[in-house]
Design an enzyme around this catalytic site. Structure first.
Site, PDB file in Angstrom:
ATOM      1  NE  ARG A  82     -12.760   2.614   4.220  1.00 48.38           N
ATOM      2  CZ  ARG A  82     -12.460   2.690   3.152  1.00 48.38           C
ATOM      3  NH1 ARG A  82     -12.007   3.888   2.620  1.00 48.38           N
ATOM      4  NH2 ARG A  82     -12.660   1.738   2.186  1.00 48.38           N
ATOM      5  CG  ASP A 111     -19.895   5.007  10.021  1.00 50.50           C
ATOM      6  OD1 ASP A 111     -19.615   4.000  10.730  1.00 50.50           O
ATOM      7  OD2 ASP A 111     -19.232   5.567   9.657  1.00 50.50           O
ATOM      8  CG  LEU A 117     -17.072   7.641  12.086  1.00 55.77           C
ATOM      9  CD1 LEU A 117     -18.863   7.954  12.434  1.00 55.77           C
ATOM     10  CD2 LEU A 117     -16.391   8.873  12.842  1.00 55.77           C
ATOM     11  CG  HIS A 118     -16.646   1.406   9.106  1.00 59.79           C
ATOM     12  ND1 HIS A 118     -17.742   1.190   9.817  1.00 59.79           N
ATOM     13  CD2 HIS A 118     -16.898   0.426   7.645  1.00 59.79           C
ATOM     14  CE1 HIS A 118     -18.498   0.557   8.912  1.00 59.79           C
ATOM     15  NE2 HIS A 118     -17.922   0.154   7.885  1.00 59.79           N
ATOM     16  NE  ARG A 119     -21.559   2.550   6.524  1.00 60.14           N
ATOM     17  CZ  ARG A 119     -21.378   0.982   5.983  1.00 60.14           C
ATOM     18  NH1 ARG A 119     -20.791   0.880   4.953  1.00 60.14           N
ATOM     19  NH2 ARG A 119     -22.079   0.132   6.834  1.00 60.14           N
TER      20      ARG A 119
END
Ligand code: UD1
Length: 365
Positions: free
Chosen positions: A244, A284, A209-211
């Site tokens: 992030r 994602d 998950l990083h968007r």
């Protein structure tokens, strides 16, 4: 001698340039130099990948680092312009849709250097994604479009690109995947630190998950963790955390189930070692949607849209949206899917890089 600069900046680029670089070594009259823009720079996000993917040390490192989009893009452009003026390549190859892709293609084109875009034509039609802007700008000025799936071809034709510049070659990400999967099978992966947890749980989900749209706001991130905590009650989740995401998790002080196991970013091989045997992948990422499709692993994509519709058409990928209920529904659907109905897209056969060089060399013999 054909002089080529092969550009990479961020983690998903490294997987894509590895097979292109390997293939270039087969041609004596191609001089292919690797440029690393420095967009990603932590050992785990960068150097570890170069080692794992058998890439040489980059010929040029531009040290761009993190920053706002404008700052990061500008730093890459300034450094890459100087490099192009010194090197005068015949062609640059850019891959994917990160800021380095856009920055280097614009610089090269303004110096009358040809640009080849690998993974051209993908569209999410969502201009709130920085990657969509990067894809559109790069495709607006590229000379060669190397396409991974039919939708890419259709999008480019609709945008007025002439068909003779569009080449449906398959997917270099999958070239790399097959190459690495074979190596992994030959290895004894017992040395991976995550081997213990994999053995202990056997049945698990794998998450990335990083968007920014998923992790940069508290409400959005909480909605997703709400779904993940419910899933983790049934199935443990293994979760390598992107920098992030780590930053935002610390800032928001989120509650995660004790059945979600966090790791630092993993090498390509160790990550593959985990997800290839997962019951389901939750993600994602763009690349994992494709890689799971190539290996027939059910994938739940935690996004509102995808620029890779072929992964849905093949049956492996489900677009879950970003609401708790919609993610849970997609998860239930994914684990219930009969795997024997999954298909692999045309030309995802490990030979995309070979096709790319054949086409480039037919123009630059
Ligand atoms: C970038 C790409 C995205 C890709 C992702 C894969 C763009 C617009 N985005 O997003 O398409 O899916 O890479 O990882 O190009 N950071 C570190 N160490 C690093 C790199 C980043 O700590 O080596 C941290 C920094 O705090 C930085 C943040 O992560 O501000 C985000 O990095 P950045 O490269 O701006 O974007 P990504 O989210 O990684």
């Amino acid at each position: 001698m054909m002089k080529v600069l092969l550009i990479a900046g961020a983690r998903p680029n490294f997987m894509k340039i590895a097979p292109i670089y390997r293939e270039a070594l087969k041609y004596n009259h191609v001089q292919c130099k690797v440029v690393h823009t420095g967009q990603h720079y932590d050992y785990e996000m960068s150097e570890a990948f170069f080692e794992d993917l058998e890439l040489p040390k980059p010929d040029f490192f531009l040290s761009a680092g993190s920053g706002s989009h404008a700052v990061q893009t500008a730093k890459i452009m300034v450094a890459f312009e100087e490099l192009c003026q010194n090197e005068r390549p015949d062609l640059i190859i850019v891959v994917g849709d990160v800021n380095s892709t856009l920055a280097c293609s614009v610089v090269a084109k303004k110096l009358w250097i040809e640009v080849a875009h690998v993974e051209a034509g993908l569209r999410s039609f969502d201009l709130t994604m920085p990657e969509e802007i990067n894809r559109m700008v790069t495709d607006a000025i590229s000379d060669y479009f190397f396409v991974t799936e039919e939708s890419g071809e259709a999008n480019l034709v609709r945008e007025g690109k002439s068909k003779d510049r569009i080449h449906f070659v398959g997917n270099v990400m999958i070239d790399n995947l097959f190459y690495q999967a074979e190596k992994l099978d030959g290895d004894k992966p017992g040395h991976f630190e995550t081997n213990k947890i994999k053995k202990k749980y056997k049945d698990y989900a794998f998450l990335t998950l990083h968007r920014p749209s998923n992790v940069d706001t508290r409400s959005g991130f909480c909605e997703i963790t709400g779904a993940l905590n419910t899933i983790a009650d049934k199935l443990p989740i293994l979760f390598p955390v992107h920098p992030r995401t780590k930053k935002m998790m610390d800032e928001f002080d989120l509650h995660l189930s004790k059945n979600i196991f966090l790791f630092s970013p993993l090498s390509f091989k160790e990550s593959l070692f985990l997800w290839k045997d997962a019951r389901v992948v939750l993600t994602d990422s763009g690349g994992l949607q494709e890689e799971t499709t190539a290996l027939g692993i059910p994938c739940v994509t935690i996004r509102e849209n995808t620029e890779r519709p072929i992964t849905i058409k093949m049956g492996t990928n489900i677009l879950a949206g970003t609401q708790k209920d919609s993610i849970l529904k997609a998860f239930e659907e994914a684990v219930a899917k009969p795997k024997d109905q999954f298909k692999v897209p045309p030309k995802w056969d490990g030979k995309a890089a070979e096709r790319i060089w054949k086409i480039l060399l037919s123009v630059h013999p």
